[in-house]
Design a protein around this motif. Structure first.
Motif, mmCIF file in Angstrom:
data_model
loop_
_atom_site.group_PDB
_atom_site.id
_atom_site.type_symbol
_atom_site.label_atom_id
_atom_site.label_comp_id
_atom_site.label_asym_id
_atom_site.label_seq_id
_atom_site.Cartn_x
_atom_site.Cartn_y
_atom_site.Cartn_z
ATOM 1 N N HIS A 154 0.836 -1.192 0.000
ATOM 2 C CA HIS A 154 0.000 0.000 0.000
ATOM 3 C C HIS A 154 0.877 1.251 0.000
ATOM 4 C CE1 HIS A 154 -2.941 -2.939 1.394
ATOM 5 N NE2 HIS A 154 -3.901 -2.073 1.145
ATOM 6 N N TYR A 163 0.474 5.319 1.319
ATOM 7 C CA TYR A 163 -0.401 6.242 2.019
ATOM 8 C C TYR A 163 0.322 7.556 2.233
ATOM 9 C CZ TYR A 163 1.989 5.084 6.469
ATOM 10 O OH TYR A 163 2.908 4.900 7.462
ATOM 11 N N GLN A 203 -5.431 -8.658 2.099
ATOM 12 C CA GLN A 203 -6.515 -7.699 2.269
ATOM 13 C C GLN A 203 -6.041 -6.332 1.798
ATOM 14 O OE1 GLN A 203 -7.481 -6.759 6.295
ATOM 15 N NE2 GLN A 203 -9.252 -5.502 5.780
ATOM 16 N N THR A 204 -6.855 -5.668 1.007
ATOM 17 C CA THR A 204 -6.499 -4.337 0.524
ATOM 18 C C THR A 204 -7.408 -3.298 1.160
ATOM 19 O OG1 THR A 204 -7.955 -4.543 -1.411
ATOM 20 C CG2 THR A 204 -5.655 -5.223 -1.673
ATOM 21 N N ILE A 205 -6.833 -2.122 1.382
ATOM 22 C CA ILE A 205 -7.560 -1.037 2.028
ATOM 23 C C ILE A 205 -7.400 0.219 1.182
ATOM 24 C CG2 ILE A 205 -7.770 0.384 4.102
ATOM 25 C CD1 ILE A 205 -6.496 -1.947 5.657
ATOM 26 N N GLU A 206 -8.502 0.883 0.893
ATOM 27 C CA GLU A 206 -8.468 2.157 0.177
ATOM 28 C C GLU A 206 -9.438 3.112 0.869
ATOM 29 O OE1 GLU A 206 -8.735 4.008 -4.355
ATOM 30 O OE2 GLU A 206 -8.845 1.836 -4.020
ATOM 31 N N ARG A 207 -8.875 4.170 1.452
ATOM 32 C CA ARG A 207 -9.698 5.090 2.239
ATOM 33 C C ARG A 207 -9.157 6.510 2.140
ATOM 34 N NH1 ARG A 207 -10.876 4.006 8.264
ATOM 35 N NH2 ARG A 207 -12.253 5.752 7.774
ATOM 36 N N PRO A 255 -0.911 -1.671 7.221
ATOM 37 C CA PRO A 255 -1.964 -2.502 6.617
ATOM 38 C C PRO A 255 -1.889 -3.968 7.034
ATOM 39 C CG PRO A 255 -0.962 -1.050 4.983
ATOM 40 C CD PRO A 255 -0.118 -0.959 6.197
ATOM 41 N N ASN A 281 -3.776 -4.046 10.079
ATOM 42 C CA ASN A 281 -5.012 -3.269 10.023
ATOM 43 C C ASN A 281 -5.015 -2.197 11.111
ATOM 44 O OD1 ASN A 281 -7.567 -2.540 9.080
ATOM 45 N ND2 ASN A 281 -8.617 -3.918 10.504
ATOM 46 N N LEU A 297 -7.638 0.157 10.819
ATOM 47 C CA LEU A 297 -7.383 0.954 9.627
ATOM 48 C C LEU A 297 -8.549 0.942 8.647
ATOM 49 C CD1 LEU A 297 -5.326 2.632 8.019
ATOM 50 C CD2 LEU A 297 -4.307 0.490 7.205
ATOM 51 N N ASP A 298 -9.290 -0.153 8.596
ATOM 52 C CA ASP A 298 -10.315 -0.269 7.554
ATOM 53 C C ASP A 298 -11.629 0.435 7.899
ATOM 54 O OD1 ASP A 298 -11.051 -1.996 9.548
ATOM 55 O OD2 ASP A 298 -11.268 -3.769 8.267
ATOM 56 N N ASP A 299 -11.922 0.644 9.215
ATOM 57 C CA ASP A 299 -13.210 1.271 9.526
ATOM 58 C C ASP A 299 -13.204 2.139 10.786
ATOM 59 O OD1 ASP A 299 -13.019 -0.589 11.513
ATOM 60 O OD2 ASP A 299 -14.792 -1.742 10.932
#
Length: 261
Positions: free
Chosen positions: A113, A115, A136-140, A162, A165, A185-187
Motif C-alpha cells: 500500500h 499512504y 486484504q487491501t484497504i483504500e480510504r 496494513p 489493520n 485501519l479499515d473502519d
C-alpha cells in the motif's frame, strides 16, 4: 609444479582448512584451474558460503549461540535465495499512483500500500499498489478532523500498518500531554488486538514537561510502537516503547538519551 603436487597430496580436510583462510577471489582462482580443488569446493558448503559472502560484499558474523546455531548449508541457501530474488521480480507489474507533492505531505509505502498524510490540511489517504493476491487491501480517505476526534488536539505524527489493520496517531491535547490513538485501519473502530484505544506515556521523574514538538519520531514495528522526542532545551531525548497489544502504558528502557549519541 612441485608445490601443487605437494598441496594436492594433503588430506582433503587440510586442503579445505587452507582454502578457507584465503580471500574469496583466491578461492575462486584456485578452484577454477584445478579439478581436484574444484571438487573440494563443490563438496564444501562452508567454502561456497565464504565465496557467496564475498561476492555480495557482506561481512561474516560469528554465531556464538549454540542453541540457535544455523547450519552453514542453510545460511548459504538463504544468501543465494536473496541474491536471486530480483530475477523473480515481474518488471511488467507496474502501477502509477498520483500523490500531492507539497512539502508538508508525507508519503509512505507499507505492505503493498501507499499512504500519505497532509499535515496542513489534516487529511490522509491510503491506496493499494500491487498487493499480493491473498492480501486484504484497504483504500480510504480521511477528511479534516477525522484522523483524531479529540477536541482541541494537534496531530504530531501518524502511521498506518496494513498488515495489522492498524492506524496510529500521535497527538498532543489541550494541556500539552502526548498521547497515541489506535484504531482499525479499515473502519476506524477500536482495534480488537490493542490493549486500549489510547496509549499513555509513563512518568519520567525529573525529566521536565517541555517537549519540542518539531522533533518527534514515531514507528510501528510489529507488536511494538516506539516514540522518541526531544526536550525543548535539546538537552535530552526521551524514548517510549509500548507492547501495544498487552499494555497501554509505555516502557522507558533509557530515561535520558544524550543528544551526542
Amino acid at each position: 609444479m612441485k608445490s601443487n603436487v605437494e598441496f594436492l597430496s594433503l588430506a582433503e580436510e587440510l586442503q579445505f582448512y587452507i582454502l578457507r583462510l584465503l580471500p574469496y577471489q583466491d578461492i575462486l582462482r584456485c578452484t577454477s584451474v584445478c579439478k581436484a580443488l574444484r571438487q573440494t569446493y563443490v563438496s564444501s558448503s562452508e567454502l561456497q558460503y565464504i565465496v557467496e559472502l564475498g561476492g555480495q560484499h557482506l561481512i561474516p558474523i560469528s554465531n556464538t549461540d549454540s542453541d540457535n546455531l544455523v547450519p552453514v548449508s542453510e545460511r548459504l541457501q538463504h544468501l543465494r535465495d536473496r541474491a536471486h530474488a530480483w530475477f523473480r521480480v515481474d518488471i511488467r507489474s507496474v502501477k502509477t499512483v498520483s500523490i500531492p507533492k507539497p512539502s508538508y505531505v508525507d508519503s509512505f509505502i507499507a505492505d503493498g500500500h501507499i499512504y500519505w498524510w497532509d499535515e496542513e490540511d489534516d487529511t490522509a489517504t491510503i491506496k493499494p499498489i500491487l498487493p499480493k493476491p491473498s492480501q486484504q487491501t484497504i483504500e480510504r480517505n480521511w477528511s479534516p478532523g477525522t484522523l483524531c476526534t479529540v477536541p482541541n488536539s494537534s496531530i504530531l505524527h501518524m502511521l498506518m500498518d496494513p498488515a495489522q489493520n492498524l492506524i496510529a496517531v500521535v497527538y498532543v491535547n489541550d494541556d500539552g500531554t502526548l498521547l497515541v490513538n489506535l484504531r482499525a485501519l479499515d473502519d476506524d473502530r477500536f482495534h480488537p488486538q490493542a490493549a486500549g484505544p489510547t496509549l499513555f506515556l509513563s512518568e519520567l521523574p525529573g525529566s521536565g514537561s517541555d517537549v519540542d514538538l518539531e522533533n518527534v519520531k514515531f514507528k510501528v514495528m510489529g507488536s511494538h510502537i516506539t516514540l522518541k522526542f526531544a526536550a525543548s532545551n535539546y538537552d535530552t531525548w526521551r524514548l517510549h516503547i509500548w507492547d501495544w497489544q498487552h499494555s497501554a502504558i509505555s516502557h522507558c528502557p533509557q530515561r535520558r538519551l544524550s543528544t551526542h549519541i
